[in-house]
Design a protein around this motif. Structure first.
Motif, PDB file in Angstrom:
ATOM      1  N   MET A 204     -21.694  -8.469  10.342  1.00  0.00           N
ATOM      2  CA  MET A 204     -20.610  -8.824   9.439  1.00  0.00           C
ATOM      3  C   MET A 204     -19.867  -7.551   9.034  1.00  0.00           C
ATOM      4  O   MET A 204     -20.470  -6.530   8.754  1.00  0.00           O
ATOM      5  CB  MET A 204     -21.161  -9.505   8.186  1.00  0.00           C
ATOM      6  CG  MET A 204     -21.471 -10.951   8.429  1.00  0.00           C
ATOM      7  SD  MET A 204     -21.946 -12.046   7.092  1.00  0.00           S
ATOM      8  CE  MET A 204     -22.046 -11.232   5.642  1.00  0.00           C
ATOM      9  N   ASN A 205     -18.568  -7.684   8.950  1.00  0.00           N
ATOM     10  CA  ASN A 205     -17.789  -6.522   8.522  1.00  0.00           C
ATOM     11  C   ASN A 205     -17.642  -6.501   7.001  1.00  0.00           C
ATOM     12  O   ASN A 205     -17.995  -7.448   6.302  1.00  0.00           O
ATOM     13  CB  ASN A 205     -16.431  -6.485   9.228  1.00  0.00           C
ATOM     14  CG  ASN A 205     -15.567  -7.683   8.857  1.00  0.00           C
ATOM     15  OD1 ASN A 205     -15.877  -8.412   7.929  1.00  0.00           O
ATOM     16  ND2 ASN A 205     -14.495  -7.865   9.578  1.00  0.00           N
ATOM     17  N   THR A 206     -17.107  -5.403   6.489  1.00  0.00           N
ATOM     18  CA  THR A 206     -17.008  -5.201   5.042  1.00  0.00           C
ATOM     19  C   THR A 206     -16.119  -6.240   4.379  1.00  0.00           C
ATOM     20  O   THR A 206     -16.414  -6.706   3.276  1.00  0.00           O
ATOM     21  CB  THR A 206     -16.452  -3.790   4.754  1.00  0.00           C
ATOM     22  OG1 THR A 206     -17.252  -2.848   5.436  1.00  0.00           O
ATOM     23  CG2 THR A 206     -16.456  -3.492   3.281  1.00  0.00           C
ATOM     24  N   GLY A 207     -15.034  -6.620   5.040  1.00  0.00           N
ATOM     25  CA  GLY A 207     -14.122  -7.624   4.483  1.00  0.00           C
ATOM     26  C   GLY A 207     -14.803  -8.962   4.269  1.00  0.00           C
ATOM     27  O   GLY A 207     -14.582  -9.627   3.257  1.00  0.00           O
ATOM     28  N   THR A 208     -15.650  -9.364   5.196  1.00  0.00           N
ATOM     29  CA  THR A 208     -16.352 -10.640   5.067  1.00  0.00           C
ATOM     30  C   THR A 208     -17.345 -10.602   3.908  1.00  0.00           C
ATOM     31  O   THR A 208     -17.454 -11.565   3.150  1.00  0.00           O
ATOM     32  CB  THR A 208     -17.087 -10.970   6.380  1.00  0.00           C
ATOM     33  OG1 THR A 208     -16.147 -10.934   7.448  1.00  0.00           O
ATOM     34  CG2 THR A 208     -17.721 -12.338   6.316  1.00  0.00           C
TER      35      THR A 208
END
Length: 113
Positions: A1-5
């Motif tokens: 998962m990326n930081t935005g998610t």
């Protein structure tokens, strides 16, 4: 998962928690029996609920303009809620809507009482 998610999920959790606290505050205002209890329900959980909603919005929006506006709303909420509660409490006390027997300390009473 990326930081935005991750930030979106944290924002969603904060939004739901803030909405639930605001709902509990509203139910408390309707259900509590006297002015001082209602005043407590109208300020403490409601302010925390609004602040959680603002944190959730900040985590979801993340633009400098939006963050500045959210910060201003939070500061205004923190500055006005205690003052409003104080004024409501004093008005209720002076109009005789507070049961003085329930008070531990009555700082507003006349010294002759």
């Amino acid at each position: 998962m990326n930081t935005g998610t991750v930030l979106d999920w944290l924002g969603a959790v904060a939004l739901v928690a803030g909405a639930l606290l605001s709902l509990v505050a509203g139910i408390g205002v309707l259900r509590f029996p006297d002015v001082l209890d209602r005043m407590h329900a109208a300020t403490k959980p409601q302010v925390l609920g609004v602040l959680l909603l603002l944190v959730g919005l900040a985590l979801r929006l993340r633009t400098p303009t939006d963050l500045g506006m959210i910060l201003l709303v939070g500061v205004f909420q923190l500055a006005t809620a205690p003052v409003a509660a104080q004024m409501i409490g004093r008005a209720a006390y002076r109009s005789g809507r507070v049961d003085r027997d329930l008070l531990d300390v009555d700082e507003l009473a006349d010294p002759g009482r």
